[in-house]
Design a protein around this motif. Sequence first.
Motif, PDB file in Angstrom:
ATOM      1  N   ASN A   1      -8.852   5.502  -4.126  1.00  0.00           N
ATOM      2  CA  ASN A   1      -9.486   5.357  -2.817  1.00  0.00           C
ATOM      3  C   ASN A   1     -10.964   5.707  -2.860  1.00  0.00           C
ATOM      4  O   ASN A   1     -11.793   5.011  -2.262  1.00  0.00           O
ATOM      5  CB  ASN A   1      -8.764   6.225  -1.783  1.00  0.00           C
ATOM      6  CG  ASN A   1      -7.461   5.614  -1.317  1.00  0.00           C
ATOM      7  OD1 ASN A   1      -7.401   4.437  -0.987  1.00  0.00           O
ATOM      8  ND2 ASN A   1      -6.402   6.402  -1.291  1.00  0.00           N
TER       9      ASN A   1
ATOM     10  N   ALA B   1       1.593   1.440  -3.780  1.00  0.00           N
ATOM     11  CA  ALA B   1       0.591   1.010  -4.752  1.00  0.00           C
ATOM     12  C   ALA B   1       0.143   2.124  -5.686  1.00  0.00           C
ATOM     13  O   ALA B   1      -0.350   1.858  -6.791  1.00  0.00           O
ATOM     14  CB  ALA B   1      -0.616   0.416  -4.033  1.00  0.00           C
ATOM     15  N   HIS B   2       0.293   3.370  -5.252  1.00  0.00           N
ATOM     16  CA  HIS B   2      -0.102   4.504  -6.078  1.00  0.00           C
ATOM     17  C   HIS B   2       0.936   4.838  -7.156  1.00  0.00           C
ATOM     18  O   HIS B   2       0.646   5.614  -8.068  1.00  0.00           O
ATOM     19  CB  HIS B   2      -0.305   5.742  -5.199  1.00  0.00           C
ATOM     20  CG  HIS B   2       0.869   6.042  -4.318  1.00  0.00           C
ATOM     21  ND1 HIS B   2       1.136   5.309  -3.183  1.00  0.00           N
ATOM     22  CD2 HIS B   2       1.862   6.969  -4.408  1.00  0.00           C
ATOM     23  CE1 HIS B   2       2.233   5.773  -2.608  1.00  0.00           C
ATOM     24  NE2 HIS B   2       2.701   6.773  -3.334  1.00  0.00           N
TER      25      HIS B   2
ATOM     26  N   ALA C   1       0.477   7.305   2.871  1.00  0.00           N
ATOM     27  CA  ALA C   1       1.516   7.265   1.844  1.00  0.00           C
ATOM     28  C   ALA C   1       1.362   8.420   0.862  1.00  0.00           C
ATOM     29  O   ALA C   1       2.348   9.050   0.458  1.00  0.00           O
ATOM     30  CB  ALA C   1       1.459   5.931   1.102  1.00  0.00           C
ATOM     31  N   LEU C   2       0.134   8.719   0.491  1.00  0.00           N
ATOM     32  CA  LEU C   2      -0.113   9.822  -0.438  1.00  0.00           C
ATOM     33  C   LEU C   2       0.210  11.169   0.213  1.00  0.00           C
ATOM     34  O   LEU C   2       0.685  12.093  -0.461  1.00  0.00           O
ATOM     35  CB  LEU C   2      -1.568   9.782  -0.911  1.00  0.00           C
ATOM     36  CG  LEU C   2      -1.896   8.595  -1.827  1.00  0.00           C
ATOM     37  CD1 LEU C   2      -3.401   8.420  -1.942  1.00  0.00           C
ATOM     38  CD2 LEU C   2      -1.259   8.778  -3.199  1.00  0.00           C
TER      39      LEU C   2
ATOM     40  N   ILE D   1       0.832  -1.207   0.000  1.00  0.00           N
ATOM     41  CA  ILE D   1       0.000   0.000   0.000  1.00  0.00           C
ATOM     42  C   ILE D   1       0.868   1.260   0.000  1.00  0.00           C
ATOM     43  O   ILE D   1       0.488   2.287  -0.567  1.00  0.00           O
ATOM     44  CB  ILE D   1      -0.960  -0.003   1.204  1.00  0.00           C
ATOM     45  CG1 ILE D   1      -1.936  -1.179   1.099  1.00  0.00           C
ATOM     46  CG2 ILE D   1      -1.740   1.310   1.284  1.00  0.00           C
ATOM     47  CD1 ILE D   1      -2.849  -1.141  -0.108  1.00  0.00           C
ATOM     48  N   ASP D   2       2.039   1.183   0.595  1.00  0.00           N
ATOM     49  CA  ASP D   2       2.944   2.334   0.618  1.00  0.00           C
ATOM     50  C   ASP D   2       3.381   2.766  -0.780  1.00  0.00           C
ATOM     51  O   ASP D   2       3.782   3.920  -0.977  1.00  0.00           O
ATOM     52  CB  ASP D   2       4.197   2.015   1.441  1.00  0.00           C
ATOM     53  CG  ASP D   2       3.964   2.123   2.943  1.00  0.00           C
ATOM     54  OD1 ASP D   2       2.899   2.633   3.343  1.00  0.00           O
ATOM     55  OD2 ASP D   2       4.845   1.700   3.705  1.00  0.00           O
TER      56      ASP D   2
ATOM     57  N   SER E   1      -3.021   4.081   2.636  1.00  0.00           N
ATOM     58  CA  SER E   1      -2.857   4.760   1.354  1.00  0.00           C
ATOM     59  C   SER E   1      -2.847   6.273   1.533  1.00  0.00           C
ATOM     60  O   SER E   1      -2.009   6.973   0.950  1.00  0.00           O
ATOM     61  CB  SER E   1      -3.973   4.352   0.393  1.00  0.00           C
ATOM     62  OG  SER E   1      -3.894   5.080  -0.813  1.00  0.00           O
TER      63      SER E   1
ATOM     64  N   ARG F   1     -11.689   1.682  -3.610  1.00  0.00           N
ATOM     65  CA  ARG F   1     -11.630   1.162  -2.235  1.00  0.00           C
ATOM     66  C   ARG F   1     -12.880   1.516  -1.430  1.00  0.00           C
ATOM     67  O   ARG F   1     -13.305   0.740  -0.573  1.00  0.00           O
ATOM     68  CB  ARG F   1     -10.376   1.680  -1.522  1.00  0.00           C
ATOM     69  CG  ARG F   1      -9.096   1.078  -2.074  1.00  0.00           C
ATOM     70  CD  ARG F   1      -7.916   1.297  -1.154  1.00  0.00           C
ATOM     71  NE  ARG F   1      -6.756   0.545  -1.622  1.00  0.00           N
ATOM     72  CZ  ARG F   1      -5.677   1.100  -2.186  1.00  0.00           C
ATOM     73  NH1 ARG F   1      -5.598   2.417  -2.298  1.00  0.00           N
ATOM     74  NH2 ARG F   1      -4.690   0.340  -2.607  1.00  0.00           N
TER      75      ARG F   1
ATOM     76  N   ASN G   1      -6.440  -0.377   4.425  1.00  0.00           N
ATOM     77  CA  ASN G   1      -5.808  -0.020   3.157  1.00  0.00           C
ATOM     78  C   ASN G   1      -6.057   1.446   2.798  1.00  0.00           C
ATOM     79  O   ASN G   1      -5.160   2.125   2.293  1.00  0.00           O
ATOM     80  CB  ASN G   1      -6.317  -0.932   2.040  1.00  0.00           C
ATOM     81  CG  ASN G   1      -5.734  -2.333   2.123  1.00  0.00           C
ATOM     82  OD1 ASN G   1      -4.889  -2.611   2.964  1.00  0.00           O
ATOM     83  ND2 ASN G   1      -6.192  -3.219   1.253  1.00  0.00           N
TER      84      ASN G   1
ATOM     85  N   GLY H   1      -3.944   7.993  -7.067  1.00  0.00           N
ATOM     86  CA  GLY H   1      -4.020   7.270  -5.810  1.00  0.00           C
ATOM     87  C   GLY H   1      -5.203   7.721  -4.974  1.00  0.00           C
ATOM     88  O   GLY H   1      -5.923   6.896  -4.384  1.00  0.00           O
TER      89      GLY H   1
END
Length: 328
Positions: free
Chosen positions: A210, A70-71, A248-249, A67-68, A245, A214, A241, A206
């Motif tokens: 979401n 995935a974008h 991370a974003l 997930i860190d 996410s 998601r 998640n 990203g």
Amino acid sequence: MLLRLTLAALCLATPLCADLASAIDDHILPGYQRFAQATAALDAAAETECTAPALRPAYHAAFDAWIDVAHLRFGPVEDEGRALAIAFWPDPRGITARSLTGLIADDDPVVKDPAAFATVSVAARGLMALDRLLFDDDLSSYNAGSYPCHLIQAIADDLARMAREIHTAWQDGHAALLRNAGEPDNTTYLAPQEAKRALLTALLSGLEFNTDQRLGRPLGTFERPRPRQAEAYRSDRPLRNVTLSLEALRDLATHLAGTPSRTLDAIDDALSEAKRLDDPRLAGVSEPQSRIRIESLQSRIREARETAAQEIGTALGVAAGFNAADGD
């Protein structure tokens, strides 16, 4: 190093300053390194003890690490269809279940050959296949030494290989291409603006993933919510998640926007909303009161995306480009 420090100081002194070098060095490369390490640990754990209860912690650590990054749907992760093989989702037609049960029913020897397993359908590989095998009531009660055990070992080995290849490719070449966009011999990023566009697209796509996937998939419609279409709901990961996410974003946005910025404030608002939810599977989409809170989170993330597109896009002088996840 002196130039890097000077640029960093200038960024701190201005309200909005993209630091592409720090995005590479402090966000992309460490993220893929963590993913490679986590999948290597999962692979090692599967070789030692492949039963579902024993592997679940390593699975969660690997999924967290994915997930860190995935974008970041550009560069080596897209080569050879790696992104889909790592996390084949959404899967509204249940292809993963059919693919796994087919391999198990046939006792398919492909699990004994890593090169051959790399050609198996992406639906039977990666984290979402493990979500089924480790948490599905009908699939997770296998014994050590059984075919599902060997299948899980093959999936873990395949994941570790892909993560290692992605990290190596970034270290050995792609980071330099992104860093030196516009150089005469750079045929991947023909101008500095293309590097900026790639990172902005990763951020905006990203955030959009979401809201639309998601959250949007389990939300469905008011008349027909779809809680079982939430990402990795069997392992209680849907809200986790989204939250990971957003974190991370936010980190990527920090490198693109600097601090303070309206984009970071908007992402923080969404994160606060996510952390107030006590609904790991987002099962509340089926209950009116809980659904309102999930829709509120979706709206906050959508607002964060709009803010980032206006603030960061304008500052960088670029608009988002096509992302490999678009249209899922």
